[in-house]
Design a protein around this motif. Structure first.
Motif, PDB file in Angstrom:
ATOM      1  N   SER A  73       0.863  -1.170   0.000  1.00 58.89           N
ATOM      2  CA  SER A  73       0.000   0.000   0.000  1.00 58.89           C
ATOM      3  C   SER A  73       0.905   1.227   0.000  1.00 58.89           C
ATOM      4  O   SER A  73       1.663   1.440   0.947  1.00 58.89           O
ATOM      5  N   ASP A  75       1.476   5.235  -0.053  1.00 62.67           N
ATOM      6  CA  ASP A  75       0.776   6.446   0.367  1.00 62.67           C
ATOM      7  C   ASP A  75       0.468   7.366  -0.815  1.00 62.67           C
ATOM      8  O   ASP A  75      -0.654   7.840  -0.960  1.00 62.67           O
ATOM      9  N   ALA A  76       1.450   7.634  -1.659  1.00 61.96           N
ATOM     10  CA  ALA A  76       1.286   8.578  -2.770  1.00 61.96           C
ATOM     11  C   ALA A  76       0.337   8.045  -3.848  1.00 61.96           C
ATOM     12  O   ALA A  76      -0.126   8.805  -4.702  1.00 61.96           O
ATOM     13  N   LEU A  77       0.023   6.762  -3.807  1.00 61.70           N
ATOM     14  CA  LEU A  77      -0.927   6.161  -4.757  1.00 61.70           C
ATOM     15  C   LEU A  77      -2.256   5.856  -4.060  1.00 61.70           C
ATOM     16  O   LEU A  77      -3.013   4.984  -4.493  1.00 61.70           O
ATOM     17  N   ASN A  78      -2.525   6.585  -2.973  1.00 58.90           N
ATOM     18  CA  ASN A  78      -3.784   6.416  -2.225  1.00 58.90           C
ATOM     19  C   ASN A  78      -4.029   4.977  -1.794  1.00 58.90           C
ATOM     20  O   ASN A  78      -5.148   4.474  -1.852  1.00 58.90           O
ATOM     21  N   GLY A  79      -2.955   4.300  -1.373  1.00 62.57           N
ATOM     22  CA  GLY A  79      -3.079   2.942  -0.858  1.00 62.57           C
ATOM     23  C   GLY A  79      -2.986   1.852  -1.906  1.00 62.57           C
ATOM     24  O   GLY A  79      -3.016   0.673  -1.577  1.00 62.57           O
ATOM     25  N   MET A  80      -2.871   2.228  -3.144  1.00 66.17           N
ATOM     26  CA  MET A  80      -2.722   1.226  -4.209  1.00 66.17           C
ATOM     27  C   MET A  80      -1.243   0.846  -4.309  1.00 66.17           C
ATOM     28  O   MET A  80      -0.411   1.568  -3.831  1.00 66.17           O
ATOM     29  N   ARG A 113       7.599  11.827   0.416  1.00 59.93           N
ATOM     30  CA  ARG A 113       6.212  11.394   0.202  1.00 59.93           C
ATOM     31  C   ARG A 113       6.135   9.993  -0.385  1.00 59.93           C
ATOM     32  O   ARG A 113       5.136   9.610  -0.982  1.00 59.93           O
TER      33      ARG A 113
END
Length: 196
Positions: A73, A75-80, A113
């Motif tokens: 998961s 962070d910068a990919l919104n959990g993806m 980030r």
């Protein structure tokens, strides 16, 4: 007592076996039992996928079964990529393509980030019922792969408090720190109850 680990991934199975086998179980993988129809991983959560796999394995074989679903998961990919981690690039299990896609997606993201977490849900299904636990391993994504150990996203994941990637850790170090190790250690009390 026999315990089925519902996986065909040799590296994942090795990692799971090292942790669970220490409890005195005779550990089998899916290639050690007669084939059965395996449902696709369609649940939106790691927990849902892990439990579905454990239930399928127990129902088909009658053996107490453990399954996991894990991924990264970012962070910068919104959990993806999340539950899509193994097929993020479109082809299931293409580690190199998955790594390249993630690194491309993060190319312009500054180092501060690039936080991430490996996540593992481990599920048990057996005569004593069902349970699901979750382990997480925080760290960050680096810009170039490093290391030959591990699999998946290990070469680009640096755990918190370390300067080496997960793929540069020994198997023993990784077992102690990893999301899968954490989840399986949470599952061990349930397995011990089964063995009594």
């Amino acid at each position: 007592m026999k315990l089925l680990l519902a996986s065909r991934n040799a590296k994942k199975l090795g990692e799971l076996r090292r942790i669970v086998a220490a409890e005195g179980f005779s550990v089998l993988g899916l290639d050690d039992v007669p084939a059965f129809p395996e449902a696709p991983e369609t649940e939106p959560t790691f927990e849902g996928n892990a439990l579905a796999k454990a239930r399928d394995a127990f129902a088909a074989t009658g053996l107490p079964s453990v399954a996991d679903d894990s991924g990264i998961s970012i962070d910068a990919l919104n959990g993806m990529p999340g539950v899509l981690s193994a097929r993020w690039s479109g082809a299931h299990g293409n580690d190199q393509a998955n790594l390249e896609l993630v690194l491309g997606q993060l190319r312009d993201v500054p180092d501060e980030r690039r936080g991430a977490a490996f996540v593992c849900a481990a599920a048990f299904a057996g005569p004593g019922g069902e349970t699901v636990v979750r382990g997480e391993w925080r760290g960050r994504i680096i810009r170039e792969p490093r290391g030959e150990n591990g699999f998946g996203y290990d070469p680009i994941f640096v755990p918190e408090g370390y300067e080496v990637t997960s793929a540069e850790l020994s198997a023993e170090e990784k077992d102690k720190l990893s999301h899968r190790g954490r989840a399986l250690r949470l599952l061990l009390p349930h397995l011990r109850e089964l063995a009594q």
